[in-house]
Design a protein around this motif. Structure first.
Motif, PDB file in Angstrom:
ATOM      1  N   ARG A   1      41.748  32.618  37.822  1.00 52.20           N
ATOM      2  CA  ARG A   1      40.478  33.368  37.803  1.00 52.20           C
ATOM      3  C   ARG A   1      40.067  33.586  36.352  1.00 52.20           C
TER       4      ARG A   1
ATOM      5  N   LEU B   1      39.463  34.865  45.448  1.00 53.08           N
ATOM      6  CA  LEU B   1      40.510  34.054  46.078  1.00 53.08           C
ATOM      7  C   LEU B   1      39.977  33.468  47.377  1.00 53.08           C
TER       8      LEU B   1
ATOM      9  N   LYS C   1      48.001  39.051  42.299  1.00 56.43           N
ATOM     10  CA  LYS C   1      47.965  37.693  42.867  1.00 56.43           C
ATOM     11  C   LYS C   1      47.771  36.682  41.741  1.00 56.43           C
ATOM     12  N   ASN C   2      46.723  35.854  41.815  1.00 47.60           N
ATOM     13  CA  ASN C   2      46.593  34.765  40.833  1.00 47.60           C
ATOM     14  C   ASN C   2      46.299  35.263  39.422  1.00 47.60           C
TER      15      ASN C   2
ATOM     16  N   PRO D   1      46.451  30.661  50.690  1.00 45.79           N
ATOM     17  CA  PRO D   1      46.454  31.020  49.266  1.00 45.79           C
ATOM     18  C   PRO D   1      46.807  29.809  48.395  1.00 45.79           C
TER      19      PRO D   1
END
Ligand SMILES: NC(=O)c1ccc[n+]([C@@H]2O[C@H](COP(=O)([O-])OP(=O)(O)OC[C@H]3O[C@@H](n4cnc5c(N)ncnc54)[C@H](OP(=O)(O)O)[C@@H]3O)[C@@H](O)[C@H]2O)c1
Ligand SMILES: [Zn+2]
Length: 319
Positions: free
Chosen positions: A220, A209, A240-241, A214
């Motif tokens: 990813r 990241l 998160k992502n 952000p």
């Protein structure tokens, strides 16, 4: 109307605000001027499905300078002339009473390519292409995906002066300087996906990241033939992502292209980078050359050339 370098740079700067967020569309910036050259509106494309840059600039004019009369539109990409998720920009330009349009690169999408001129000329609006290398560079990822179905691929690796990307214990995490890591973070903000091989996840457990702002749109990607991936790895556990796993890099890129991703940044390691080069899909290779020599030492004990006075060198090879 003639545009100063500062004005062109401002239009490009506006476009860059959308980088990493606009897929499957390209980043685009636009500025609106009166006949005397006063800027009365600015805008950029924020996200697919939202206003294009031209409409953002027109809305900005209506909000901030409704008494001024718009004359010339400067836009980093040829305006679209066929409606998509939103109406065609040529229609918005006609409705706003704009007289002249200058764009900095043609649209690689065959649906719109070289079509704005005729769509606008029918209404007496002049439409000029002012070629600009930086504007071309900005849509390079979009152009590659539109033409090939595969995202633009940048490979980035940090390397010591003795040509190592990790020490003999497989530690490759802290080769580059803090400053370079911040620059990498900024690069991560501009792309749609970060890809690594499973070896890098197993050895380094990276977050992939950006360290700064952000970007929830960033995806990813891990490539692993074996599927042997630690369940507790940050990329799976940090909440998160999104993280996607593919069993080979070609399938990964085809699928990411199908998902509309324009730009993929591969951050190693050497095994995955080799596969990508062999597949002939690498568009750009960024080497971060660090003034350190590892030899047989651990990375933390590397000898530093210039005792901290030298900066990492960022070398970019473009195919
Ligand atoms: N200096 C730097 O910039 C940098 C950056 C990243 C990593 N590194 C260092 O690189 C080292 C890891 O090296 P590495 O070469 O093992 O890392 P890697 O390329 O990240 O991972 C290799 C693994 O990725 C999968 N893979 C790669 N190509 C594939 C293909 N064509 N098809 C299917 N799967 C494929 C395989 O996973 P499976 O084994 O699961 O099948 C393979 O074992 C670490 O020491 C790390 O610190 C350095
Ligand atoms: Zn448009």
């Amino acid at each position: 109307m003639e545009f100063s370098t500062d004005t062109l740079n401002r239009a490009l700067e506006l476009a860059r605000l959308g980088e990493g967020h606009t897929r499957p569309n390209p980043p685009v910036g636009a500025m609106l001027f009166t006949a005397r050259g006063k800027c009365i509106g600015e805008g950029y494309h924020r996200k697919a499905g939202e206003n294009h840059a031209e409409v953002e600039a027109i809305e900005d004019w209506k909000r901030r300078n409704p008494k001024s009369k718009p004359d010339t539109l400067l836009v980093t990409l040829e305006p679209c002339s066929k409606p998509g998720k939103v109406g065609a920009c040529t229609d918005a330009i006609i409705l706003a009473g704009i007289k002249h349009v200058t764009y900095l690169c043609t649209d690689p999408n065959p649906k719109n390519r070289n079509k704005a001129h005729d769509a606008l000329a029918a209404y007496g609006i002049t439409c000029k292409h002012l070629p600009c290398e930086e504007a071309e560079a900005l849509i390079r990822p979009f152009a590659k995906r539109v033409k090939t179905g595969i995202p633009y691929v940048t490979v980035k690796l940090a390397m010591t002066l003795d040509g190592k990307i990790a020490d003999n214990w497989g530690d490759g995490k802290w080769i580059s300087s803090e400053e370079s890591r911040i620059a990498t973070g900024k690069l991560r903000e501009r792309v749609d996906a970060i890809m690594v091989g499973a070896g890098t996840v197993r050895k380094d457990d990276p977050s992939l990241l950006s360290h700064g702002k952000p970007n929830p749109d960033l995806v990813r990607v891990v490539v692993s033939r074996s599927g042997r991936l630690p369940a507790e790895a940050q990329i799976f556990m940090d909440g998160k992502n999104r993280t996607l796993v593919f069993d080979n890099p070609h399938t990964a890129l085809v699928e990411l292209g199908r998902m509309g991703m324009n730009h993929v940044l591969c951050e190693g390691g050497a095994t995955l980078a080799t596969s990508l080069v062999e597949l002939g899909v690498v568009d750009e290779w960024l080497t971060v050359l660090c003034p350190k020599v590892i030899g047989e030492r651990h990375i933390r004990d590397a000898a530093v050339l210039g005792a901290g006075k030298l900066k990492d060198l960022h070398i970019c090879l473009r195919v």
